[in-house]
Design a protein around this motif. Structure first.
Motif, PDB file in Angstrom:
ATOM      1  N   ALA A  70      50.208  40.967  50.280  1.00 44.65           N
ATOM      2  CA  ALA A  70      50.583  41.602  49.019  1.00 44.65           C
ATOM      3  C   ALA A  70      51.315  42.906  49.310  1.00 44.65           C
ATOM      4  O   ALA A  70      51.291  43.418  50.440  1.00 44.65           O
ATOM      5  N   GLN A 117      46.638  43.395  52.485  1.00 44.82           N
ATOM      6  CA  GLN A 117      46.104  42.029  52.542  1.00 44.82           C
ATOM      7  C   GLN A 117      44.776  41.985  51.796  1.00 44.82           C
ATOM      8  O   GLN A 117      44.011  42.957  51.823  1.00 44.82           O
ATOM      9  N   TRP A 125      53.306  37.258  41.100  1.00 48.87           N
ATOM     10  CA  TRP A 125      52.474  36.482  42.013  1.00 48.87           C
ATOM     11  C   TRP A 125      53.138  35.140  42.279  1.00 48.87           C
ATOM     12  O   TRP A 125      53.919  34.641  41.471  1.00 48.87           O
ATOM     13  N   HIS A 175      51.240  35.014  47.409  1.00 47.56           N
ATOM     14  CA  HIS A 175      51.684  36.409  47.533  1.00 47.56           C
ATOM     15  C   HIS A 175      51.415  37.141  46.232  1.00 47.56           C
ATOM     16  O   HIS A 175      51.418  36.539  45.155  1.00 47.56           O
ATOM     17  N   MET A 176      51.155  38.445  46.323  1.00 46.77           N
ATOM     18  CA  MET A 176      50.917  39.264  45.143  1.00 46.77           C
ATOM     19  C   MET A 176      51.766  40.532  45.198  1.00 46.77           C
ATOM     20  O   MET A 176      51.986  41.094  46.287  1.00 46.77           O
ATOM     21  N   ASP A 177      52.239  40.969  44.025  1.00 47.52           N
ATOM     22  CA  ASP A 177      52.908  42.261  43.886  1.00 47.52           C
ATOM     23  C   ASP A 177      52.104  43.108  42.902  1.00 47.52           C
ATOM     24  O   ASP A 177      51.784  42.636  41.800  1.00 47.52           O
ATOM     25  N   SER A 214      53.049  36.829  57.285  1.00 49.79           N
ATOM     26  CA  SER A 214      52.435  36.341  56.045  1.00 49.79           C
ATOM     27  C   SER A 214      51.800  34.973  56.245  1.00 49.79           C
ATOM     28  O   SER A 214      50.717  34.681  55.735  1.00 49.79           O
ATOM     29  N   ILE A 238      41.013  37.065  45.344  1.00 51.90           N
ATOM     30  CA  ILE A 238      42.111  36.839  44.405  1.00 51.90           C
ATOM     31  C   ILE A 238      41.867  35.589  43.582  1.00 51.90           C
ATOM     32  O   ILE A 238      42.070  35.566  42.364  1.00 51.90           O
ATOM     33  N   VAL A 244      49.043  43.966  38.010  1.00 51.22           N
ATOM     34  CA  VAL A 244      49.660  42.805  38.664  1.00 51.22           C
ATOM     35  C   VAL A 244      51.051  42.650  38.082  1.00 51.22           C
ATOM     36  O   VAL A 244      51.219  42.494  36.870  1.00 51.22           O
TER      37      VAL A 244
END
Length: 232
Positions: A31, A44, A80, A91-93, A20, A50, A77
């Motif tokens: 992500a 990614q 984050w 980072h994103m989920d 990461s 983003i 989303v």
């Protein structure tokens, strides 16, 4: 019909903090995509993609078309992480969405015409937005990007509750299903009372004016004479 917003991404195999960190140095955001009964997928996204998308309300409150290597999936989303002080998404989920299952998500409120309302034009009245977003439940295809609330007729003392919001068709507010106690105020137009200091100052000024009137009456309408200076 809701607008579609596409976010392009690439799949990735490497996981862990080291991978990461390397992605961030290469201007990518690591992500993960999960949910809908499928295995989690590491992806990614170009950081600027983003960063620009996150400037818009729809990024956090709409169904997104996540395009991973040409394959599009519907997502929300879900979480984050941002850098504490830099313009940097860490980072994103993303949560996969089943288009046949209802989703619960917070939608922004847009307040219209407040400056034209009687409340806004009345001295001593404060208009408070107690909520800036509201949780709704609906199928993904019915999800609104925002809900508008027209305040043009708002008057002193008015309170607008959740139940008074005008919702699009097939959209509900789950909190209202829990009873009247959950029908909370969205907007209030409150008269601001004077502070104790202001009240005391007004009372002192009024008392001083009354004393001046009384002194003038005793002297036949003339201002009270100043005491003579002592002669030595």
């Amino acid at each position: 019909m809701a607008k579609t917003h596409e976010i392009k991404a690439q799949s990735r195999k490497d996981g862990g903090k080291g991978a990461s960190r390397r992605l961030r140095h290469a201007n990518f955001v690591p992500a993960v995509v999960y949910g809908a009964g499928q295995d989690p997928e590491n992806i990614q996204i170009v950081h600027n993609t983003i960063l620009l998308a996150a400037k818009h309300e729809w990024f956090f409150s709409s169904i997104l078309d996540l395009n991973v290597d040409g394959k599009v999936q519907k997502v929300l989303v879900r979480d984050w992480q941002k850098h504490p002080f830099k313009q940097l998404m860490m980072h994103m989920d993303f949560l996969r969405v089943d288009e046949n299952q209802a989703v619960r998500i917070n939608v922004p409120l847009h307040f219209l015409n407040q400056e034209k309302s009687p409340a806004a034009k009345t001295s001593g009245v404060v208009v408070s937005h107690n909520l800036t977003e509201v949780e709704v439940i609906c199928l993904p295809k019915h999800l609104p990007e925002f809900i508008e609330l027209d305040l043009a007729e708002l008057k002193e003392g008015d309170i607008i509750h959740l139940s008074q919001l005008t919702l699009p068709a097939n959209v509900e507010i789950p909190a209202l299903q829990l009873g009247e106690a959950h029908d909370i105020a969205v907007v209030t137009a409150t008269v601001v009372k004077e502070s104790a200091a202001d009240v005391a100052e007004d009372a002192a000024a009024e008392a001083e004016a009354e004393a001046a009137k009384a002194a003038a009456a005793k002297s036949g309408g003339k201002p009270a004479a100043k005491p003579a200076a002592d002669k030595k």
